[in-house]
Structure formats: C-alpha cells, structure tokens
Motif scaffolding. Structure first.
Motif, mmCIF file in Angstrom:
data_model
loop_
_atom_site.group_PDB
_atom_site.id
_atom_site.type_symbol
_atom_site.label_atom_id
_atom_site.label_comp_id
_atom_site.label_asym_id
_atom_site.label_seq_id
_atom_site.Cartn_x
_atom_site.Cartn_y
_atom_site.Cartn_z
ATOM 1 N N THR A 559 0.794 -1.234 0.000
ATOM 2 C CA THR A 559 0.000 0.000 0.000
ATOM 3 C C THR A 559 0.820 1.275 0.000
ATOM 4 O OG1 THR A 559 -0.097 0.109 2.423
ATOM 5 C CG2 THR A 559 -1.784 -1.233 1.309
ATOM 6 N N GLY A 560 2.063 1.217 0.487
ATOM 7 C CA GLY A 560 2.848 2.433 0.634
ATOM 8 C C GLY A 560 2.371 3.317 1.762
ATOM 9 N N ASP A 561 1.542 2.797 2.639
ATOM 10 C CA ASP A 561 0.959 3.568 3.740
ATOM 11 C C ASP A 561 2.046 3.957 4.744
ATOM 12 O OD1 ASP A 561 -0.359 4.412 6.080
ATOM 13 O OD2 ASP A 561 -2.104 3.156 5.657
ATOM 14 N N ARG A 562 2.277 5.257 4.947
ATOM 15 C CA ARG A 562 3.324 5.720 5.853
ATOM 16 C C ARG A 562 3.017 5.378 7.303
ATOM 17 N NH1 ARG A 562 7.803 7.154 3.114
ATOM 18 N NH2 ARG A 562 8.375 8.567 4.820
ATOM 19 N N GLN A 563 1.721 5.318 7.661
ATOM 20 C CA GLN A 563 1.354 4.960 9.026
ATOM 21 C C GLN A 563 1.743 3.511 9.326
ATOM 22 O OE1 GLN A 563 -2.691 5.903 9.998
ATOM 23 N NE2 GLN A 563 -2.571 5.041 12.059
ATOM 24 N N VAL A 564 1.590 2.645 8.337
ATOM 25 C CA VAL A 564 2.002 1.253 8.505
ATOM 26 C C VAL A 564 3.517 1.177 8.657
ATOM 27 C CG1 VAL A 564 2.070 -1.012 7.400
ATOM 28 C CG2 VAL A 564 0.006 0.383 7.246
ATOM 29 N N LEU A 565 4.238 2.029 7.938
ATOM 30 C CA LEU A 565 5.689 2.065 8.087
ATOM 31 C C LEU A 565 6.070 2.431 9.516
ATOM 32 C CD1 LEU A 565 8.527 1.905 6.900
ATOM 33 C CD2 LEU A 565 8.274 4.273 6.123
#
Length: 736
Positions: A559-565
């Motif tokens: 997803t590229g989701d920064r929150q997941v990072l």
C-alpha cells in the motif's frame, strides 16, 4: 501392526487366580513392598534404587524400605545381554525390573516410574516435572520387554538439569564426560558423550585450529577465490588432500579413542558454511571422483564425494585396530546430495542435515512441498547406507527467530519415515530447554525414538492433561490454532521469521491463539500451571513482535501507507530492545527503516554505518570488512511498477571491488542454494576506478527481470569478504 524392531511385548496369561490380581506397591499411603538390589551393586544400580524410592515417596508419601517384612518385593536386577534392553515382570507378590546393564536398569526404573507411578519429565528442570499424588499405587501383573527403536537418541544437552532430563526419558547422548564420571561405577558404554570443545559437530576449526597452524602453514587451509581462508568455524574449510592435514587429524582421532575406551564418536565434520578448497590437488580429486557437479542450479560445487573420501581416508589411518569407533562427517548444504562414485566405509558415520533445501512446516516426505520433495531425494539416496547414517534434526532452529513452532506432528512423522528407510541414529539440535517455544516437542521426540509406533494424539493428550490440569483444553486449543496455521499446504518456512513468518501466521490466528492462552490462565489451578502458561505466553509475545514487523512491512509494500511504516519502525525498535543476535541485527534495521523513509529503499545485510570519504556509507559485509567471514547485502525496493524499466543508482567509494548487482527474478528472493534465480544487471553509466573517490554508477532493470512474487524488487551484491562501500542508493523508473 507393531514393527518387528519396535517394542517387544508379551503378556503372561496364566490361568492361576493369583495372576488376576495386581501388585500393590503403596496402599493408603503406607509401603507394601521392600526394594532389593543384587549383590555388590554398582553406583548406577544404587542410583536406580534411590530414584525409585524418592519418586514413590514424592507421589504417595510412603517410604519404601530396603529390608523388612512386607507383602511385596521390588527387585532391581542387571541381566546382561548383547543388546540394550529393559524388562518388567510383575506378579501379585513381586515386581522385577531388569536391565541389560546398570544403565539399562536405571532407564528401566525411570520407565517404570512413568508407566506405573505417573511421573513425567517433559522439559529439564522443575517446570517440566510432574509427579501426581496417589495414596495407593498398584501395578498390573504381566511381563514386558522393551528396547528402543533408535540406537542413538541424542540431544545437545547442557547442564545437569538437561542431563537428568535425558536419562529419565531414555536419551543416551550427548553427555559431558564429567557428568558421567559423577555417576560413578556402572555407566559403561551405553551412553555417548560430547567430544570436548564441540558444541555441535563442526570440527575443522577445533581439530586444526588456525591460531595454532595458519601462520606457518597456510597451505593447511582451503584455497578459495585465490587466497587461503581463515579456517575458523564460519570462515572456510581446510585442504582435505594435504598429507600433513590428513595425518594430523588421523593422529588426533586415534589419540582421542585411545585415551578413553568408552568414547564412540569423534567428529571430523567441516566448518559451518562453504569456501572449500580449489587447489590443484583438490580439483584433481574432484575429477577422479566424477566431478565437478553443481548444487541446486547454482555455482557451488557438490562436495559429497570429496567429503566421504576424506572421512574414509581418516578412518583408514586412525581406526584400523579400534573396532566400534566411528568418525562423524556431515551431509550438509552443498554436500547434502548423496555421493555418486564413492560410499562411506565402516567407521564413517554420515549425519544428514535437514537444512537446504528445507521446509520445517511440512514432513520431509510431503510430495506437495517442493523444498522437502527435493530434500527427500537426498534422504532416499543416502538410505542405501542407512546402517551408517545419522539424521540431524533441527528440533530447535535459531533462524526460526522465536516464532511459535508447532512442528510436533511433522517431526514425529519424519522419525517414522526415516526409521522405515533404515535410519537408527538421531540427533536433535536442541538442549530441550526452549519450553516456551517448543512445548511438547522434546518429550515427544524422546518417546518416538523409543517407540516409533507410539500414538501421537494420546501422547499429546497426556502432555496437556499433566502439564496444564484444568487448563488442558484451552492449551490444547492454543496449540491446535497454531498448528492449523503451520500445516497449510501453501505456506513454507525455511529461515525467515520476517519474510516467511507472516505468511505462516496471520494477525487473526495469533489473536485467536492469545485468546486461548488468556482463557487458560483464568482456569489455571495452581502457581506451577500458571507459570507454565506464562512461559508460553511470553514466548508467543516474543515471536509476535517479529510478526508485527513482518505484517507491517508486507502491508507497506502493498500500500505504501506511511502509518504502517511507523508500525514497522515501532516493532523493529522493540526487537532491537530484546537483545541477542537478532536484537543486534535490528539496531541496523532501524537505520534501514530511516533510510526507507528518506529514499524509499532498504539496505539489508550491511555493516554498521561507517564514515568514509566524508560521507556516511555502508559496507556489503555485515560481519565487518576484512574479517574473512561471508557477507551479502541486498537493496530492497518495497514497491515498484513491474511494467516499466528502472534505474538502480549507487554512489560507490572508489576502493570498492568490481561487482555486478543481481536482481531476484524467480523464487521470491531466496538464495541460490535454495533455488532462487538472480539476474545480473546491465551497467549503463559510470565506473568504479580504484582511486578512493565517490563515483555514481547506474544499472538498468528491464521489466522481465522483476520477480512476480515480489511487489517491488530485491537486488543483491557482495558475498564472501566483500569490500563494497555505498551511499545514497536510488531506484527510479526510466522516463521513456
């Protein structure tokens, strides 16, 4: 039907009414039998009696006397025989426990305590001991004679708790000689002990220590990549055709056996890893042995024939007039395939390691597991020499990374499969202490090595009932939840808790397992049961941190989701704080994640950051440049458009050796040895002259070079003792 070589049991069916009654050992908390030994007993026989008295008293409160007038008698008798055997003969008036030697009598006494007093020793130490209380203890009349199905039943034991656990469960090695000497007279040769200085079997670094020989005799060590290797446990092999090397090792083996008449095994197994010798003599031997052949479609030579030839030669020089002594060699990594043109001679024991190719989630004979299907071809090939083979099982595996390990059923199935193929020697790579992770695995292994036909479900029921009491049902459900996840036919686990682990265990499955643990804690009947459950919960949480990191990185790639990072960063920080080898690795992982946030790329397998040429850079050898140890760095691109060409751009320090990056094209990023396909990239701009400056170099990645199993890309370079420094990596699509 019971296998012929398994438990031999014959019930006495006597018409006399006397044999219809049980033998009474204890009644209403009072002793009903005296315990006797033969004349002039050895120390081990006295130990057998004392252990019987101690555990019966723990179970019932009754102290069985060694003399006096009581209705019954328990006789402990050594009845010598050519093969190791224990026996039990019970009438209403007498119990006779027999052993073919004093050590067999001791193990027979422990078996009596398990079968008729209810004692259990599931793991070393008090946590694993169960002695149920009973005011009355009776023993059914009848006769049975038992001998273990496997001749060598070994764990890599450690400390007195581990050694006592092994004796009580019929394990016969590997024991520290000091412990065996502490048992006194009567130990005999029924047990096998560790070769001094070896935690495992890797031995070249001990029997030809580089600190002793390398400065004056570099030719003793393997010529690899144009230089002589270091010769340490992880830094390459020795030259196995050098006459002086052969004589030194043969002399050491002979001296070891002559110094101790009870010693049975001496390891001459290679160091861990690769870097085998390519000197003229070794390569000439390869030609004579029908080689070279190459392993798993890669560029590593198969060294099986050469290794067997080496073991045979040491045996000829060392064992000529020493019958019953054996040299251990390995069938491991690129010497795991069976030899083609040579066979091990008497006195050479080959231990086959389930390492590569390998899947620990499934049985070795599962035809639908591609990794094990290939390994099973090795198993069948070596089986022609099963009488001199041993099996090296990864009962514990550091590369599992602390994840839950519900592998009881496949490993028990493997024991049966190997037995049917003729194997009779088994070593579990475990000290049996990882209770929180391994649970019943160690005890179950010990039971199946005695009786390959043992009922696995019944043993598991026994384990849960005795270890967890009122919480047994919830703990069985906890195990079943994890086991269902592990046994899925589409998931495989070899060596990556962060890559493969999240594919094995989903977030939902871990939540369900945790729910059963919480319910079990609520039902725990006493502090000891609660302590056992807490140990499992602690282990689950330790492993779940790795899974959290893997799940988050998996989701970020998709997803590229920064929150997941950020979740991945938090998990990586928690792993680093756990300490140990993986914790130290994750100190660097935190740096990688920060790079990911800045550049969209991650470096793995790198050294710690270093300052060179005025910039912060990384070397491609995580073990440290110039230390003669192997290293391999990868650049991970979490997401990339596989339909477009891309450019890999690296800023490289001029001292870097010439190298060509390779991209994972098939296999999901696994190494060459596991069947992965890595494609060299075309350099399109720049060069790396040796002028100690920074140079920008670019390589092109074509769409067909991407691995469809990877959402982004994985690019590797380095290897061996690499000297590659890089900074400021970039990966971007070509604008066309």
């Amino acid at each position: 039907m019971m296998r012929h070589a398994a438990v031999v049991m014959a019930a006495l069916l006597v018409a006399s009414a006397a044999y219809a009654r049980d033998f009474t050992l204890v009644e209403d908390g009072q002793p009903r039998a005296v315990v006797t030994l033969g004349e002039d007993p050895t120390d081990v026989e006295v130990l057998a009696r004392d252990e019987l008295l101690r555990y019966v008293e723990m179970a019932s409160g009754a102290t069985l006397p060694a003399e006096g007038e009581l209705p019954g008698t328990v006789e402990l008798v050594v009845r010598e025989a050519e093969t190791f055997r224990i026996g039990l003969d019970v009438t209403p008036a007498r119990v006779k426990i027999t052993g073919s030697s004093p050590m067999a009598l001791l193990m027979g006494t422990y078996r009596f305590l398990q079968d008729h007093v209810g004692c259990r020793w599931y793991v070393p130490g008090e946590m694993g001991e169960v002695v149920p209380h009973s005011d009355t203890i009776t023993v059914p009349a009848g006769t049975k004679s038992l001998r273990p199905d496997w001749d060598v039943r070994t764990f890599f034991l450690r400390g007195e708790e581990g050694y006592w656990w092994a004796l009580r469960n019929g394990i016969n090695g590997w024991f520290d000689q000091e412990f065996l000497e502490s048992l006194g007279s009567g130990v005999g040769d029924d047990l096998v002990w560790k070769q001094p200085g070896l935690g495992g079997f890797h031995a070249f670094f001990r029997i030809l220590p580089p600190e002793k020989y390398r400065d004056e005799h570099p030719e003793y060590y393997a010529l690899s990549g144009g230089r002589r290797v270091g010769g340490g446990i992880h830094s390459g092999q020795i030259c196995t055709t050098n006459e002086e090397v052969l004589n030194i090792i043969a002399r050491g083996a002979r001296e070891y056996f002559e110094a101790d008449p009870n010693a049975r095994f001496y390891s001459v197994a290679p160091n861990d890893g690769y870097n085998w010798c390519t000197c003229a003599d070794c390569m000439a031997l390869e030609e004579r042995l029908g080689g070279p052949r190459y392993w798993m479609s890669g560029d590593r030579m198969i060294l099986s024939d050469r290794q067997v030839q080496f073991g045979n030669e040491i045996a000829r020089r060392a064992l000529g007039d020493l019958p019953g002594r054996e040299l251990i060699i390995f069938a491991y990594v690129n010497h795991a395939p069976p030899p083609q043109n040579i066979h091990p001679i008497d006195g050479v024991t080959v231990w086959l390691c389930h390492y590569m190719p390998a899947c620990y989630a499934h049985t070795i004979s599962d035809p639908d597991c591609p990794r094990n299907a290939e390994f099973f071809e090795y198993v069948k090939g070596w089986a022609q020499w099963a009488d001199r083979m041993g099996y090296y099982a990864y009962t514990n595996k550091s590369m599992w990374g602390g994840l839950p390990r519900p592998v009881v059923r496949p490993m028990m199935h493997d024991i049966r499969t190997l037995y049917d193929l003729g194997w009779r020697r088994y070593v579990a790579q475990s000290n049996a202490r990882g209770f929180g992770q391994g649970g019943s695995l160690y005890w179950m292994t010990a039971r199946l090595l005695w009786n390959v036909d043992a009922d696995i479900d019944a043993l598991l029921d026994d384990y849960f009932a005795n270890m967890y009491g009122p919480a047994a049902e919830e703990m069985a459900a906890y195990f079943a939840t994890l086991e269902r996840a592990m046994l899925q036919p589409t998931v495989h686990f070899t060596a990556s808790p962060f890559g493969e682990g999240p594919e094995v265990f989903s977030r939902e499955e871990i939540v369900a397992a945790r729910t059963h643990l919480e319910a079990a804690l609520a039902e725990a009947g006493d502090d000891r049961i609660r302590e056992r459950i807490e140990a499992r919960r602690s282990s689950l949480e330790y492993g779940t941190v790795k899974l959290r990191y893997g799940w988050a990185m998996q989701q970020f790639r998709e997803t590229g989701d920064r929150q997941v990072l950020e979740e991945a960063v938090e998990a990586a920080r928690a792993i680093a704080e756990q300490g140990g080898r993986i914790g130290r690795r994750f100190q660097a992982e935190l740096s990688s994640l920060e790079m990911l946030a800045d550049t969209g790329l991650m470096l793995r397998g790198m050294s710690k950051p270093v300052e060179i040429g005025g910039r912060t850079a990384w070397n491609s050898d995580e073990t440290g440049p110039g230390d003669n140890a192997a290293g391999w760095m990868t650049i991970e691109v979490p997401r990339a458009d596989h339909s477009r060409p891309h450019i890999l751009e690296l800023t490289v320090w001029g001292k870097s050796a010439g190298f060509t990056p390779v991209i994972a094209t098939e296999g999901g990023g696994v190494g060459y040895a596991q069947g992965g396909v890595w494609t060299p990239l075309e350099r399109v701009e720049g060069s790396i002259p040796d002028d100690e400056q920074w140079h920008t170099v670019r390589w092109r990645v074509e769409p067909q070079q991407f691995d469809p199993e990877i959402t982004g890309a994985e690019i590797g370079f380095g290897g061996a003792d690499s000297q590659i420094w890089i900074t400021d990596p970039k990966f971007y699509p070509v604008e066309e």
